[in-house]
Enzyme design. Structure first.
Site, short mmCIF file in Angstrom:
data_model
loop_
_atom_site.label_atom_id
_atom_site.label_comp_id
_atom_site.label_asym_id
_atom_site.label_seq_id
_atom_site.Cartn_x
_atom_site.Cartn_y
_atom_site.Cartn_z
NE ARG A 60 52.82 18.15 -91.09
CZ ARG A 60 52.68 19.49 -90.82
NH1 ARG A 60 51.62 20.21 -90.51
NH2 ARG A 60 54.09 20.18 -90.62
NE ARG A 83 53.08 22.20 -83.21
CZ ARG A 83 53.09 22.54 -84.56
NH1 ARG A 83 52.26 21.67 -85.15
NH2 ARG A 83 53.95 23.07 -85.02
CG HIS A 159 46.11 22.29 -86.04
ND1 HIS A 159 46.08 21.54 -87.44
CD2 HIS A 159 46.70 23.58 -86.39
CE1 HIS A 159 46.67 22.34 -88.27
NE2 HIS A 159 47.02 23.13 -87.83
CG ASP A 204 46.16 28.88 -93.36
OD1 ASP A 204 47.40 28.86 -93.40
OD2 ASP A 204 45.39 28.76 -92.31
CD GLU A 262 43.52 24.34 -87.39
OE1 GLU A 262 43.99 25.27 -86.58
OE2 GLU A 262 43.97 23.98 -88.69
O1 TA6 Z 1 46.07 26.03 -88.56
C1 TA6 Z 1 46.53 26.17 -89.85
C2 TA6 Z 1 47.85 26.40 -89.76
O2 TA6 Z 1 48.37 27.61 -88.88
C3 TA6 Z 1 48.69 26.73 -91.17
O3 TA6 Z 1 48.78 28.14 -91.19
C4 TA6 Z 1 49.95 25.87 -91.21
O4 TA6 Z 1 51.00 26.54 -90.56
C5 TA6 Z 1 49.34 24.86 -90.42
O5 TA6 Z 1 48.72 25.34 -89.35
C6 TA6 Z 1 50.28 23.68 -90.05
O6 TA6 Z 1 51.31 24.33 -89.11
P1 TA6 Z 1 52.42 23.39 -88.66
O7 TA6 Z 1 53.53 24.14 -87.90
O8 TA6 Z 1 51.89 22.24 -87.99
O9 TA6 Z 1 53.31 23.05 -89.88
#
Ligand code: TA6
Length: 287
Positions: A60, A83, A159, A204, A262
């Site tokens: 994270r 990832r 991301h 988002d 991103e």
């Molecule tokens: O990039 C934004 C996103 O797609 C959000 O919708 C949220 O889901 C975020 O990525 C984080 O995703 P994750 O699977 O890392 O919790």
């Protein structure tokens, strides 16, 4: 005299540039995941205090590599398998080497594994080169189709979680006039009217055909430039308070100190024919 180099303990790679301006970066082999980028001792990348770093789930924070699927834009696991896979260091196989000049690059490689075959049974190779220089962190990723005949298509993104003092004062420039899909409003599409996209809380948005250069602001002060090549779209994400509380690997108040901007190829999947490769670059510059 500048010096630069890298070292690895088998789990992480530490990169450094020393000179009149020092820079350091850390990359986990799990996910080829950049977890730290310090420029003149300022940490520019957000990593959750509660991030799992033991390979049990995606890290994270940092720069997750979303491949071969961005988010839930398809049948695969959210953001695909890159990832949550262990990559190898494909730069010099010998011991870490000093590299002349004031930059250092390390290349990570991912090839099919049990998880990928389960999800997406293609013969692919991904090369991911991280380059660190004073004031700059660059990621170049190449996707090779090693199928004998079959093309494959994918979506993806880098991301990046940027460290910010106060997300409510942060902003992103360059998105005016673009169409975006807003996940906060049932993925309906809207046109961006603001010159600076601010972070009202939960945001988002997937911006289609985003410019190749966007600036992140700290207040009204330019902070970091995000430049991309051959990735058409951009995402702006902050979970806000309610979603932060729902994430076990994210502190309830950490949404104040991060903003994801991103670079990705999301709206239109990329198709790579057998024997061909796709290449893109993201360059982050401290302003
Ligand atoms: O990039 C934004 C996103 O797609 C959000 O919708 C949220 O889901 C975020 O990525 C984080 O995703 P994750 O699977 O890392 O919790």
């Amino acid at each position: 005299m500048s010096s630069s180099g890298w070292s690895t303990d088998g789990k992480t790679v530490q990169m450094f540039v020393n000179g009149d301006r020092t820079a350091q970066a850390e990359v986990y082999l799990y996910g080829a995941h950049v977890t730290s980028w310090q420029d003149n001792k300022q940490q520019l990348i957000f990593l959750s205090q509660k991030a799992k770093l033991d390979g049990t789930k995606a890290i994270r924070g940092g720069i997750p590599i979303c491949f071969p699927q961005f988010s839930d834009a398809g049948p695969l696991k959210n953001h695909g398998f890159a990832r949550i896979s262990v990559w190898s260091v494909s730069a010099s196989k010998s011991s870490p080497q000093q590299q002349d000049g004031s930059s250092v690059s390390v290349t990570f490689t991912l090839s099919p594994n049990d998880v990928s075959r389960e999800m997406w049974n293609h013969d692919f190779l991904v090369d991911y080169k991280v380059t660190l220089a004073p004031g700059v962190l660059q990621a170049e990723w190449k996707v090779h189709n090693r199928n004998s005949e079959l093309p494959f298509s994918f979506t993806g993104a880098l991301h990046t979680y940027f460290a910010v003092n106060d997300a409510s004062r942060a902003g992103v420039t360059g998105l005016t006039g673009l169409t975006y899909a807003d996940k906060v409003r049932d993925k309906k599409t809207f046109t961006e009217s603001d010159t600076v996209v601010r972070v009202p809380g939960f945001i988002d948005r997937v911006y289609a055909s985003a410019p190749d250069s966007m600036d992140i602001l700290d207040g009204d002060t330019p902070y970091i430039r995000v430049e991309k090549k051959n990735m058409s779209d951009a995402v702006v994400w902050n979970p806000g308070a309610d979603n932060a509380r729902k994430m076990s690997d994210f502190g309830d108040d950490e949404y104040h100190n991060m903003l994801c901007v991103e670079a990705g190829t999301i709206v239109n999947p990329v198709t790579v024919n057998a024997g061909q490769e796709w290449c893109s670059t993201m360059t982050l510059s401290k302003l």
